[in-house]
Design a protein around this motif. Structure first.
Motif, mmCIF file in Angstrom:
data_model
loop_
_atom_site.group_PDB
_atom_site.id
_atom_site.type_symbol
_atom_site.label_atom_id
_atom_site.label_comp_id
_atom_site.label_asym_id
_atom_site.label_seq_id
_atom_site.Cartn_x
_atom_site.Cartn_y
_atom_site.Cartn_z
ATOM 1 N N THR A 1 6.978 2.819 -6.723
ATOM 2 C CA THR A 1 7.142 1.372 -6.899
ATOM 3 C C THR A 1 8.559 0.897 -6.582
ATOM 4 O O THR A 1 8.752 -0.150 -5.959
ATOM 5 C CB THR A 1 6.810 1.014 -8.362
ATOM 6 O OG1 THR A 1 5.562 1.601 -8.652
ATOM 7 C CG2 THR A 1 6.748 -0.477 -8.588
ATOM 8 N N ASP B 1 0.812 -1.224 0.000
ATOM 9 C CA ASP B 1 0.000 0.000 0.000
ATOM 10 C C ASP B 1 0.849 1.279 0.000
ATOM 11 O O ASP B 1 0.349 2.361 -0.298
ATOM 12 C CB ASP B 1 -0.926 0.041 1.223
ATOM 13 C CG ASP B 1 -1.929 -1.115 1.202
ATOM 14 O OD1 ASP B 1 -2.247 -1.588 0.109
ATOM 15 O OD2 ASP B 1 -2.365 -1.538 2.286
ATOM 16 N N LYS C 1 3.173 1.961 -1.926
ATOM 17 C CA LYS C 1 3.559 2.312 -3.303
ATOM 18 C C LYS C 1 3.029 3.690 -3.683
ATOM 19 O O LYS C 1 3.717 4.492 -4.298
ATOM 20 C CB LYS C 1 2.943 1.252 -4.230
ATOM 21 C CG LYS C 1 3.916 0.744 -5.270
ATOM 22 C CD LYS C 1 3.228 -0.216 -6.198
ATOM 23 C CE LYS C 1 3.466 -1.647 -5.754
ATOM 24 N NZ LYS C 1 2.826 -2.646 -6.603
ATOM 25 N N ASP C 2 1.796 3.954 -3.322
ATOM 26 C CA ASP C 2 1.186 5.231 -3.709
ATOM 27 C C ASP C 2 1.890 6.420 -3.054
ATOM 28 O O ASP C 2 1.816 7.533 -3.560
ATOM 29 C CB ASP C 2 -0.297 5.268 -3.288
ATOM 30 C CG ASP C 2 -1.089 4.228 -4.045
ATOM 31 O OD1 ASP C 2 -0.596 3.779 -5.095
ATOM 32 O OD2 ASP C 2 -2.185 3.846 -3.570
#
Ligand code: UDP
Length: 406
Positions: free
Chosen positions: A13, A6, A8-9
C-alpha cells in the motif's frame, strides 16, 4: 489493463500511496515521450505501460513515434551498432539524411509540453525545436554506452548537450557531458500479459502449440533477431550441452519496425540450427505477450547471451517468473544478477554451456537462484519504482536544487 491501485497486491500500500502523492504534484505537468517504434524492443515495451499509468495519476502524458524510411532505419541501426562498439562508417550524406528525417518529423509534431523525453538516438535531432520553446528536454538513453565508437559519439554528443539532462540505465554508461546526468533503471510490469501469473495448463498448451516437449529440459532465449543478442552463440552453447543432456533450445523473437537487420540474422540462425529438430526458432508476431510469458515460465533455464545490452528487460522478465537465468555480464545485466545468488553471469560460449549443464543437473540450486532473482526484481525493477522516478525527475527540472519535497 491494470490500474495503478491493482499494484497494491504486488508492491504494498505505501508504494501506491506515495505514487499518488507524487502524481498530485506532477499532475500539473504535460509530459511527452518520443521514440521510433510503437512495437518491438524494450523501449516500446516500457512506454506502452508507463504512459497510461502517468495519465491515470493525473499527468497529461502523451507518446509520439517518429516516422522514417528504409534508409533512415538502416542508418539508425548502424548508429545503434556503433554505439555498442561495432565499427561502422558513415558518409556525410547519411548524417545529413538522418537529420533531415528528424527535421521532417519535427515539422509535423507539436512539442508544446512541459517536459519532452526523447528516447534513444533516432529522434535526437528533434531537440533543435527547443530553441522556439520554453520547456524542458531530456534525452533518455536505453543503450549500452560503455564503449561507443568515436564517430557516432561525437555526432550525438553535440545533440545530447542541448538537452537539460540525459538519463542512463546503468552507472557504467555515464560519460563526460556538459549536461546533467541521471540514473534510472528500466522496469517490467508485473501485471501485464507478458508477466502476469499463468496457470500450468495454459503454459502446457503453448508448449504443445509449438510442439516443444515440456517434459524434457528446455533452454530459452527471447530476443529480437539481432547479432548483439548473439543467437548463433546460443546455438553453439546448446550444441556443447546437447552432447551430454537431451535438451531443447527455443530462440523466440520478432522484429522491431526500427530494426532492418532482423531477416539476415534469422537466416544465419536457421543456418546454424542446421535442421536440429530440438532447436525451435520461433518468429513471433508483435502481439505475443502471453506466448512469451508462457515460454519463459515453462523453460528450465532462460538465457540472455547478449554481446552488449542496455538493460535487458528479458532478464528481469524471466527472473520475475522465478526462473534461473544465465546471462552475459554486459551492460545493465549485472545490475540485475548477482552471480551465483540471483542468477548466473557468464563471459563466453563455454561458460554459458557449463552453467546450462549445472542448472539442469541441480534443480534445487536453480530454484534458489530463481527465488532470489524474483525478490531482487520485486525490490528494484518493477514499473511502480520507474514511474515514481520519471515523475520526480520531471518535477526536479523545475527546481533550482535537485531535491523535490512532497
Ligand atoms: N520482446 C517481444 N517480442 C519479441 C522479442 C522481444 O515482445 O519477439 C520483448 C521482450 O519480452 C522484452 C523486450 O521486447 O520485453 C526486449 O527488451 P530488451 O531490453 O530485452 O532488449 P531490446 O530489444 O530493447 O534490445
Amino acid at each position: 489493463m491494470a490500474s495503478v491501485k491493482d499494484y497494491k497486491d504486488v508492491v504494498g500500500t505505501s508504494v501506491i500511496e506515495e505514487l499518488y502523492a507524487v502524481g498530485e504534484k506532477a499532475g500539473a505537468l504535460k509530459i511527452q515521450h518520443v521514440n521510433s517504434t510503437a512495437v518491438g524492443g524494450g523501449v516500446a515495451e516500457i512506454l506502452t505501460r508507463l504512459v497510461p499509468m502517468m495519465r491515470e495519476l493525473g499527468v497529461d502524458a502523451r507518446w509520439d513515434v517518429i516516422k522514417g524510411g528504409e534508409k533512415f532505419f538502416a542508418i539508425t541501426k548502424k548508429m545503434h551498432n556503433a554505439l555498442h562498439g561495432v565499427p561502422e562508417t558513415f558518409t556525410q550524406d547519411e548524417w545529413d539524411h538522418f537529420i533531415e528525417v528528424d527535421r521532417d518529423n519535427a515539422r509535423q509534431m507539436n512539442f508544446e509540453n512541459d517536459v519532452v523525453f526523447i528516447h534513444d538516438p533516432q529522434p535526437i535531432g528533434l531537440v533543435e525545436e527547443r530553441t522556439h520553446l520554453n520547456n524542458k528536454w531530456v534525452w533518455r538513453c536505453h543503450i549500452d554506452f560503455s564503449e561507443p565508437r568515436e564517430n557516432v559519439w561525437l555526432f550525438l554528443k553535440d545533440y545530447i548537450e542541448r538537452f537539460d539532462g540525459a538519463i542512463f540505465s546503468a552507472p557504467a554508461f555515464s560519460r563526460p557531458l556538459k549536461t546533467r546526468q541521471f540514473l534510472i533503471s528500466p522496469s517490467i510490469d508485473p501485471l501485464s500479459d507478458k508477466n502476469r501469473e499463468l496457470d500450468d495448463e495454459y503454459v502446457r498448451s503453448i508448449f504443445e502449440r509449438f510442439e516443444i516437449d515440456i517434459k524434457r529440459p528446455v533452454i530459452t532465449q527471447i530476443s529480437r533477431f539481432d547479432y548483439l543478442k548473439d543467437p548463433v552463440g546460443v546455438i553453439k552453447a546448446y550444441k556443447l550441452v546437447k552432447r551430454y543432456i537431451d535438451c531443447q533450445l527455443v530462440l523466440a523473437g520478432g522484429g522491431a519496425t526500427d530494426d532492418p537487420e532482423g531477416e539476415k540474422v534469422l537466416a544465419d540462425v536457421r543456418n546454424a540450427a542446421d535442421g536440429d529438430n530440438d532447436i525451435f526458432v520461433l518468429l513471433l508476431p508483435p502481439s505475443s505477450d502471453l506466448e512469451i510469458n508462457a515460454l519463459q515460465r515453462g523453460s528450465t533455464v532462460v538465457l540472455q547471451k547478449s554481446l552488449r545490452e542496455g538493460f535487458g528487460l528479458t532478464v528481469a522478465e524471466a527472473m520475475w517468473k522465478g526462473k534461473p537465468v544465465i546471462a552475459s555480464a554486459v551492460g545493465g545485466i549485472p545490475l540485475q544478477i548477482k552471480h551465483k545468488y540471483s542468477g548466473i553471469l557468464t563471459h563466453s560460449i563455454e561458460g554459458t554451456a557449463y552453467w546450462m549443464k549445472q542448472l539442469i543437473n541441480e534443480p534445487s540450486f536453480a530454484r534458489e537462484l530463481g527465488r532470489n532473482g524474483r525478490e531482487h526484481i520485486k525490490q528494484n525493477f518493477l514499473i511502480t519504482r520507474h514511474l515514481r522516478e520519471y515523475l520526480l525527475l520531471s518535477l526536479s527540472l523545475f527546481h533550482d536544487k535537485d531535491i523535490v519535497y512532497l
